[in-house]
Write a protein that holds these residues in place. Structure first.
Motif, mmCIF file in Angstrom:
data_model
loop_
_atom_site.group_PDB
_atom_site.id
_atom_site.type_symbol
_atom_site.label_atom_id
_atom_site.label_comp_id
_atom_site.label_asym_id
_atom_site.label_seq_id
_atom_site.Cartn_x
_atom_site.Cartn_y
_atom_site.Cartn_z
ATOM 1 N N ALA A 98 5.255 -7.282 -11.573
ATOM 2 C CA ALA A 98 3.987 -8.253 -11.200
ATOM 3 C C ALA A 98 3.190 -7.577 -10.055
ATOM 4 O O ALA A 98 1.892 -7.468 -10.045
ATOM 5 C CB ALA A 98 4.224 -9.526 -11.245
ATOM 6 N N PHE A 99 4.163 -7.326 -8.917
ATOM 7 C CA PHE A 99 3.567 -6.865 -7.620
ATOM 8 C C PHE A 99 2.941 -5.327 -7.901
ATOM 9 O O PHE A 99 2.027 -5.335 -7.461
ATOM 10 C CB PHE A 99 4.653 -6.642 -6.696
ATOM 11 C CG PHE A 99 4.986 -8.055 -5.924
ATOM 12 C CD1 PHE A 99 4.026 -8.622 -5.181
ATOM 13 C CD2 PHE A 99 6.256 -8.445 -6.063
ATOM 14 C CE1 PHE A 99 4.133 -9.844 -4.597
ATOM 15 C CE2 PHE A 99 6.510 -9.554 -5.251
ATOM 16 C CZ PHE A 99 5.308 -10.399 -4.835
ATOM 17 N N ASP A 100 3.457 -4.622 -8.888
ATOM 18 C CA ASP A 100 2.832 -3.344 -9.138
ATOM 19 C C ASP A 100 1.606 -3.596 -9.571
ATOM 20 O O ASP A 100 0.669 -2.661 -9.416
ATOM 21 C CB ASP A 100 3.771 -2.417 -10.072
ATOM 22 C CG ASP A 100 5.215 -1.982 -9.394
ATOM 23 O OD1 ASP A 100 5.122 -1.913 -8.093
ATOM 24 O OD2 ASP A 100 6.267 -1.381 -9.983
ATOM 25 N N ARG A 101 1.446 -4.407 -10.860
ATOM 26 C CA ARG A 101 0.230 -4.730 -11.417
ATOM 27 C C ARG A 101 -1.016 -4.989 -10.493
ATOM 28 O O ARG A 101 -2.210 -4.558 -10.540
ATOM 29 C CB ARG A 101 0.361 -5.681 -12.365
ATOM 30 C CG ARG A 101 1.105 -5.146 -13.810
ATOM 31 C CD ARG A 101 0.969 -6.206 -14.997
ATOM 32 N NE ARG A 101 1.237 -7.435 -14.727
ATOM 33 C CZ ARG A 101 2.763 -7.674 -14.675
ATOM 34 N NH1 ARG A 101 3.572 -6.847 -15.297
ATOM 35 N NH2 ARG A 101 3.265 -8.952 -14.471
ATOM 36 N N VAL A 102 -0.609 -5.989 -9.448
ATOM 37 C CA VAL A 102 -1.458 -6.516 -8.548
ATOM 38 C C VAL A 102 -1.821 -5.482 -7.626
ATOM 39 O O VAL A 102 -3.178 -5.169 -7.166
ATOM 40 C CB VAL A 102 -0.850 -7.732 -7.691
ATOM 41 C CG1 VAL A 102 -1.874 -8.058 -6.563
ATOM 42 C CG2 VAL A 102 -0.702 -8.927 -8.589
ATOM 43 N N ARG A 103 -0.986 -4.658 -7.212
ATOM 44 C CA ARG A 103 -1.358 -3.554 -6.262
ATOM 45 C C ARG A 103 -2.004 -2.531 -6.904
ATOM 46 O O ARG A 103 -3.039 -2.128 -6.229
ATOM 47 C CB ARG A 103 0.282 -2.738 -5.889
ATOM 48 C CG ARG A 103 0.031 -1.695 -4.723
ATOM 49 C CD ARG A 103 1.162 -1.173 -4.233
ATOM 50 N NE ARG A 103 2.519 -1.260 -5.079
ATOM 51 C CZ ARG A 103 3.385 -1.998 -4.987
ATOM 52 N NH1 ARG A 103 3.723 -2.607 -3.853
ATOM 53 N NH2 ARG A 103 4.475 -1.915 -5.731
ATOM 54 N N GLU A 104 -1.820 -2.135 -8.122
ATOM 55 C CA GLU A 104 -2.574 -1.202 -8.733
ATOM 56 C C GLU A 104 -4.334 -1.796 -8.900
ATOM 57 O O GLU A 104 -4.990 -0.863 -8.987
ATOM 58 C CB GLU A 104 -2.220 -1.058 -10.122
ATOM 59 C CG GLU A 104 -0.543 -0.022 -10.090
ATOM 60 C CD GLU A 104 -0.162 0.261 -11.664
ATOM 61 O OE1 GLU A 104 -0.770 -0.324 -12.418
ATOM 62 O OE2 GLU A 104 0.952 0.718 -11.585
ATOM 63 N N SER A 105 -4.193 -3.203 -9.357
ATOM 64 C CA SER A 105 -5.667 -3.371 -9.574
ATOM 65 C C SER A 105 -6.420 -3.859 -8.158
ATOM 66 O O SER A 105 -7.560 -3.690 -8.204
ATOM 67 C CB SER A 105 -5.467 -4.749 -10.330
ATOM 68 O OG SER A 105 -5.191 -5.555 -9.643
ATOM 69 N N SER A 106 -5.559 -3.967 -7.319
ATOM 70 C CA SER A 106 -6.336 -4.321 -5.909
ATOM 71 C C SER A 106 -6.665 -2.946 -5.164
ATOM 72 O O SER A 106 -7.516 -3.006 -4.340
ATOM 73 C CB SER A 106 -5.421 -5.144 -5.074
ATOM 74 O OG SER A 106 -4.528 -4.416 -4.643
ATOM 75 N N LEU A 107 -5.926 -1.762 -5.212
ATOM 76 C CA LEU A 107 -6.263 -0.424 -4.771
ATOM 77 C C LEU A 107 -7.008 0.304 -5.248
ATOM 78 O O LEU A 107 -7.543 1.376 -4.729
ATOM 79 C CB LEU A 107 -4.969 0.197 -4.540
ATOM 80 C CG LEU A 107 -3.770 -0.541 -3.740
ATOM 81 C CD1 LEU A 107 -2.492 0.347 -3.537
ATOM 82 C CD2 LEU A 107 -4.422 -0.858 -2.304
ATOM 83 N N LYS A 108 -7.499 0.028 -6.540
ATOM 84 C CA LYS A 108 -8.424 0.900 -7.329
ATOM 85 C C LYS A 108 -9.854 0.440 -6.918
ATOM 86 O O LYS A 108 -10.150 -0.745 -6.771
ATOM 87 C CB LYS A 108 -8.415 0.680 -8.963
ATOM 88 C CG LYS A 108 -7.136 1.170 -9.490
ATOM 89 C CD LYS A 108 -7.146 0.914 -10.871
ATOM 90 C CE LYS A 108 -6.035 1.178 -11.692
ATOM 91 N NZ LYS A 108 -5.879 0.932 -13.112
ATOM 92 N N PRO A 109 -10.457 1.583 -6.562
ATOM 93 C CA PRO A 109 -11.946 1.515 -6.109
ATOM 94 C C PRO A 109 -12.927 0.955 -7.205
ATOM 95 O O PRO A 109 -12.326 1.142 -8.241
ATOM 96 C CB PRO A 109 -12.511 2.635 -5.284
ATOM 97 C CG PRO A 109 -11.310 3.731 -6.021
ATOM 98 C CD PRO A 109 -10.377 3.078 -6.230
ATOM 99 N N LYS A 110 -13.757 0.147 -7.124
ATOM 100 C CA LYS A 110 -14.352 -0.526 -8.104
ATOM 101 C C LYS A 110 -15.601 0.651 -8.432
ATOM 102 O O LYS A 110 -16.170 1.300 -7.390
ATOM 103 C CB LYS A 110 -15.296 -1.803 -7.440
ATOM 104 C CG LYS A 110 -14.567 -2.904 -6.973
ATOM 105 C CD LYS A 110 -15.451 -4.127 -6.435
ATOM 106 C CE LYS A 110 -14.443 -5.125 -6.419
ATOM 107 N NZ LYS A 110 -15.364 -6.415 -6.055
ATOM 108 N N GLU A 111 -15.713 0.639 -9.619
ATOM 109 C CA GLU A 111 -16.744 1.497 -10.298
ATOM 110 C C GLU A 111 -18.072 1.186 -9.935
ATOM 111 O O GLU A 111 -18.424 -0.035 -9.959
ATOM 112 C CB GLU A 111 -16.454 1.765 -11.770
ATOM 113 C CG GLU A 111 -15.062 2.142 -12.230
ATOM 114 C CD GLU A 111 -14.997 2.178 -13.677
ATOM 115 O OE1 GLU A 111 -16.124 2.319 -14.432
ATOM 116 O OE2 GLU A 111 -13.756 2.171 -13.962
ATOM 117 N N THR A 112 -18.754 2.337 -9.640
ATOM 118 C CA THR A 112 -20.305 1.820 -9.341
ATOM 119 C C THR A 112 -20.911 2.262 -10.424
ATOM 120 O O THR A 112 -20.804 3.143 -11.371
ATOM 121 C CB THR A 112 -20.628 2.856 -8.145
ATOM 122 O OG1 THR A 112 -20.609 4.020 -8.538
ATOM 123 C CG2 THR A 112 -20.135 2.699 -6.877
#
Length: 114
Positions: A98-112
């Motif tokens: 669960a922490f890995d999923r949160v970390r991956e989603s929060s560290l990805k830059p938003k697509e422009t």
């Protein structure tokens, strides 16, 4: 709420064993700590106590003091941890995933959008 023993003089049955155990205070409630085993009346999980002692090298007395628990509560939690080690390891794996999923989603830059 699942109850794994006897607390405060009230007789409760161990859900998994079907036997009455004396003075145990480990419970599980879906509404508290996501259903993880914890000390009755507290938001202190079995894994919290075990992590402080096993990973952190803290003494049982120090853990009891830090969480405002009795020494017997600390030993009950540790006893439960080792008696249900596969369940505890599975909870640890689920928590890490669960922490890995949160970390991956929060560290990805938003697509422009262009």
């Amino acid at each position: 709420m699942s109850v794994f023993g006897v607390a405060e003089g009230i007789c409760r049955k161990n859900i998994t064993e079907g036997t009455v155990l004396s003075d145990m205070v480990i419970v599980s409630d879906d509404d508290v700590l996501g259903g993880e085993p914890r000390i009755d009346g507290m938001r202190v999980g079995v894994r919290h106590v075990a992590a402080r002692m096993i990973d952190g090298g803290q003494s049982p007395a120090h853990v009891a003091d830090q969480f405002d628990l009795s020494l017997s509560d600390v030993y009950e939690a540790l006893s439960y941890y080792y008696a249900h080690i596969e369940e505890m390891r599975e909870l640890e794996r689920e928590n890490e995933a669960a922490f890995d999923r949160v970390r991956e989603s929060s560290l990805k830059p938003k697509e422009t959008v262009q």
